[in-house]
Design an enzyme around this catalytic site. Structure first.
Site, mmCIF file in Angstrom:
data_model
loop_
_atom_site.group_PDB
_atom_site.id
_atom_site.type_symbol
_atom_site.label_atom_id
_atom_site.label_comp_id
_atom_site.label_asym_id
_atom_site.label_seq_id
_atom_site.Cartn_x
_atom_site.Cartn_y
_atom_site.Cartn_z
ATOM 1 N N LYS A 189 0.850 -1.189 0.000
ATOM 2 C CA LYS A 189 0.000 0.000 0.000
ATOM 3 C C LYS A 189 0.888 1.243 0.000
ATOM 4 C CE LYS A 189 -2.010 2.356 3.318
ATOM 5 N NZ LYS A 189 -1.786 3.710 2.764
ATOM 6 N N GLU A 265 10.177 0.583 10.475
ATOM 7 C CA GLU A 265 11.155 1.663 10.386
ATOM 8 C C GLU A 265 10.372 2.927 10.720
ATOM 9 O OE1 GLU A 265 12.852 4.659 9.659
ATOM 10 O OE2 GLU A 265 12.794 4.254 7.505
ATOM 11 N N CYS A 299 12.913 10.676 8.004
ATOM 12 C CA CYS A 299 12.956 9.959 9.282
ATOM 13 C C CYS A 299 14.316 10.196 9.933
ATOM 14 C CB CYS A 299 12.697 8.484 9.079
ATOM 15 S SG CYS A 299 13.683 7.752 7.796
ATOM 16 N N GLU A 396 8.940 14.380 17.120
ATOM 17 C CA GLU A 396 9.329 14.439 15.716
ATOM 18 C C GLU A 396 8.443 15.461 15.000
ATOM 19 O OE1 GLU A 396 8.527 10.948 13.165
ATOM 20 O OE2 GLU A 396 10.577 11.211 12.466
HETATM 21 P P1 NAD Z 1 1.494 7.439 9.207
HETATM 22 O O1 NAD Z 1 2.408 6.588 9.990
HETATM 23 O O2 NAD Z 1 0.097 7.544 9.676
HETATM 24 O O3 NAD Z 1 1.431 6.930 7.692
HETATM 25 C C1 NAD Z 1 2.379 6.105 7.078
HETATM 26 C C2 NAD Z 1 1.669 5.000 6.310
HETATM 27 O O4 NAD Z 1 0.891 4.220 7.206
HETATM 28 C C3 NAD Z 1 0.689 5.506 5.244
HETATM 29 O O5 NAD Z 1 0.739 4.640 4.126
HETATM 30 C C4 NAD Z 1 -0.646 5.383 5.940
HETATM 31 O O6 NAD Z 1 -1.736 5.238 5.063
HETATM 32 C C5 NAD Z 1 -0.456 4.133 6.762
HETATM 33 N N1 NAD Z 1 -1.323 4.006 7.927
HETATM 34 C C6 NAD Z 1 -1.822 4.993 8.717
HETATM 35 N N2 NAD Z 1 -2.585 4.473 9.696
HETATM 36 C C7 NAD Z 1 -2.584 3.130 9.535
HETATM 37 C C8 NAD Z 1 -3.199 2.050 10.228
HETATM 38 N N3 NAD Z 1 -3.963 2.244 11.295
HETATM 39 N N4 NAD Z 1 -2.964 0.796 9.794
HETATM 40 C C9 NAD Z 1 -2.181 0.570 8.736
HETATM 41 N N5 NAD Z 1 -1.589 1.548 8.023
HETATM 42 C C10 NAD Z 1 -1.778 2.825 8.418
HETATM 43 O O7 NAD Z 1 2.150 8.868 9.048
HETATM 44 P P2 NAD Z 1 1.461 10.268 8.597
HETATM 45 O O8 NAD Z 1 0.136 10.452 9.295
HETATM 46 O O9 NAD Z 1 1.483 10.354 7.137
HETATM 47 O O10 NAD Z 1 2.515 11.271 9.195
HETATM 48 C C11 NAD Z 1 2.482 11.559 10.578
HETATM 49 C C12 NAD Z 1 3.874 11.656 11.137
HETATM 50 O O11 NAD Z 1 4.529 10.402 11.009
HETATM 51 C C13 NAD Z 1 4.811 12.630 10.445
HETATM 52 O O12 NAD Z 1 4.630 13.933 10.893
HETATM 53 C C14 NAD Z 1 6.139 12.069 10.825
HETATM 54 O O13 NAD Z 1 6.488 12.494 12.111
HETATM 55 C C15 NAD Z 1 5.912 10.576 10.844
HETATM 56 N N6 NAD Z 1 6.355 9.925 9.588
HETATM 57 C C16 NAD Z 1 7.520 9.246 9.596
HETATM 58 C C17 NAD Z 1 7.988 8.676 8.427
HETATM 59 C C18 NAD Z 1 9.285 7.921 8.387
HETATM 60 O O14 NAD Z 1 9.898 7.854 7.337
HETATM 61 N N7 NAD Z 1 9.702 7.327 9.465
HETATM 62 C C19 NAD Z 1 7.263 8.787 7.240
HETATM 63 C C20 NAD Z 1 6.049 9.470 7.260
HETATM 64 C C21 NAD Z 1 5.618 10.026 8.449
#
Ligand code: NAD
Ligand code: MN
Length: 496
Positions: A189, A265, A299, A396
């Site tokens: 996804k 990660e 990250c 973060e």
């Molecule tokens: P998120 O963790 O919610 O999203 C990352 C992925 O997880 C997306 O594909 C999303 O659709 C999916 N996801 C979200 N909720 C889920 C669930 N309950 N079950 C399964 N999959 C799910 O991150 P975000 O809301 O886009 O960003 C929020 C914060 O997360 C950012 O401000 C940042 O601090 C952090 N972030 C970190 C990274 C990294 O590379 N480590 C990447 C994106 C965001």
């Protein structure tokens, strides 16, 4: 034009055709419910196109396709065949490098220049690196007088991956490369904010000749799509990159469903430590890109900068000068350094942190505001005199916001570096090599960078200590995450 292909016009008036369906069984299809969602250009805040949105039913279809492909075809593939296919995919990405970079820039807001010289080549490099491993994955033999035993490294079967929006192509390759090299099939996804480049890669996967069902790519939100994958009873392993909160949710989903193996990660709050003996110009350059690269949406972002007292003022002066030269604007202009952040949600989150920083009493040396009236642009922001307990030193932010503070002794800075729940990376700037090695050994981080920043390569394992994750991506280490070990014991006595 079918509903599952869009023609997208770029700012330079070139057009790109790109798929917009769900990629299941090597076809771009509508979702069962026919639902679609918009993907937004963060520069204009306008819709680029719509893509099909997967529901639980589509997750089931993709998993069934991956299971069938594994059982009927892929488990019998040879390493040499998989190697050839992964290299072919890399070749096709090289051919289409410009289009991939343009779509990545358009959907995410990062500069076209960076996408072209970093994101796409990084992805190609990962596919080539794992292509090389395909026929070199094997077990061991153990012998004794009465027994002969050996191990096999077997694929799990159906794997899943959920990826974020900050480096969509690279995150795809870090999962897809090792999963396929090890002989798994996969359902991925993409992020709801950046679905386009994964679909373009899907088209290349088909063109490269991968059998149908080996790779399936879904567009969708965390809930229901990602959640349905995390709880799925037929997925044996899931890899995730994103926030710590979602990482914990996925681990919980695994324990509440089928104990699928999980690798995570997650985020970071990484320290850059600048000693007085460092080459200050160099330290400023690296620490600067450490926090501001990709609009701070990394990250690995070096969001806590600790500077030794005696060079603090000089460092701040040079750091500020460099930041003043950052040009914000159209990501497709060649002299632009920084585009917008990815989304309205991210814009609001980062601006919220900036407000909190000001309220809690950190000095906002520059920035602290939006740039322009349209688009999710945030001025590069520097906070100085930031205390450990302040929110902007603890959480973060994932935006162009640097928090700087000073230190006097090694013991003090190591203690400060560790005052976080995260442990992804850390950086040290010094000319004293033995000090660099000693401190590297001390730091609780999955990667330590000495006199540089943000250097990742396919052969170096990457992942987090503490709440920055579980497991490792890249390098040989990653092969462990996509295989399980089987032991076979044979009785030699009876045959004597
Ligand atoms: P998120 O963790 O919610 O999203 C990352 C992925 O997880 C997306 O594909 C999303 O659709 C999916 N996801 C979200 N909720 C889920 C669930 N309950 N079950 C399964 N999959 C799910 O991150 P975000 O809301 O886009 O960003 C929020 C914060 O997360 C950012 O401000 C940042 O601090 C952090 N972030 C970190 C990274 C990294 O590379 N480590 C990447 C994106 C965001
Ligand atoms: Mn987008």
């Amino acid at each position: 034009m079918s509903s599952n292909e869009a023609t997208i016009t770029l700012p330079n008036n070139k057009t790109i055709k790109t798929p917009t369906g769900l990629f299941i069984n090597n076809e771009f299809v509508d979702s069962v419910d026919g639902k679609r969602f918009k993907t937004i250009n963060p520069v204009t805040e306008k819709e680029i196109t719509t893509v099909a949105e997967a529901s639980e039913k589509d997750v089931d279809l993709a998993v069934d396709a991956a299971e069938k492909a594994f059982n009927e075809v892929w488990r019998y593939s040879t390493g040499a065949q998989r190697c050839k296919l992964l290299n072919k995919l890399a070749d096709l990405m090289e051919r289409d490098l410009d289009e991939l970079a343009a779509l990545e820039s358009l959907d995410n807001g990062k500069t076209y220049k960076d996408a072209k010289r970093s994101d796409v080549p990084t992805s190609i490099g990962a596919y080539r690196y794992y292509a090389g491993w395909c026929d070199k994955i094997h077990g061991k033999t153990y012998e004794s007088q009465k027994k002969f035993s050996y191990t096999r490294r077997e694929p799990f079967g159906v794997c899943a991956a959920i990826i974020p929006w900050n480096f969509p192509l690279a995150m795809l390759s870090w999962k897809l490369g090792p999963a396929l090299a090890c002989g798994n099939t996969i359902v991925i996804k993409s992020s709801e904010y950046t679905p386009l480049t994964a679909l373009k890669v899907a088209a290349l996967i088909k063109e490269a000749g991968f059998p149908k069902g080996v790779v399936n790519i879904l567009n969708g939100y965390g809930k229901p799509t990602g959640s349905a994958m995390a709880y799925h009873m037929k997925i044996d392993k899931i890899a995730f990159t994103g926030s710590t909160a979602t990482g914990k949710y996925i681990l919980k989903a695994s324990s509440e469903s089928n104990l699928k193996k999980v690798s995570l990660e997650l985020g970071g709050k990484s320290p850059s430590i600048i000693f007085a003996d460092a080459d200050l110009e160099e330290a400023v350059k690296w620490a600067h890109s450490g926090i501001f690269y990709n609009s701070g949406q990394c990250c690995t972002a070096g969001s806590r900068i600790y500077v030794e007292n005696s060079v603090y003022d000089e460092f701040i002066k040079k750091f500020k000068e460099r930041t003043e030269n950052i040009k914000l604007g159209d990501p497709f202009e060649s002299d632009t350094h920084q585009g917008p952040v990815v989304s309205k949600a991210q814009f609001d989150r980062v601006m919220g942190y900036i407000e909190t920083g000001k309220k809690e009493g950190a000095t906002c040396l520059m920035g602290g505001d939006r740039h322009g009236k349209e688009g999710y642009f945030i001025k590069p922001t520097i906070f100085t005199d930031v205390k450990e307990e302040m929110t902007i030193m603890q959480e973060e932010i994932f935006g162009p916001v640097a928090a700087i503070s000073k230190f006097n002794t090694i013991e003090e800075v190591i203690e400060k570096a560790h005052m976080t729940t995260f442990g992804l990376v850390a950086a040290i700037f010094t000319k004293d090599t033995s000090r660099a090695i000693k401190i590297s050994n001390e730091l609780k981080a999955g990667t330590v960078w000495v006199n540089l920043y943000n250097i990742v390569n396919p052969y170096s394992p990457f992942g987090g200590y503490k709440q920055s994750g579980m497991g490792r991506e890249l390098g040989k280490e990653s092969l462990k995450e996509y295989t399980q070990v089987k032991t076979v014991q044979i009785n030699l006595d009876m045959t004597m």
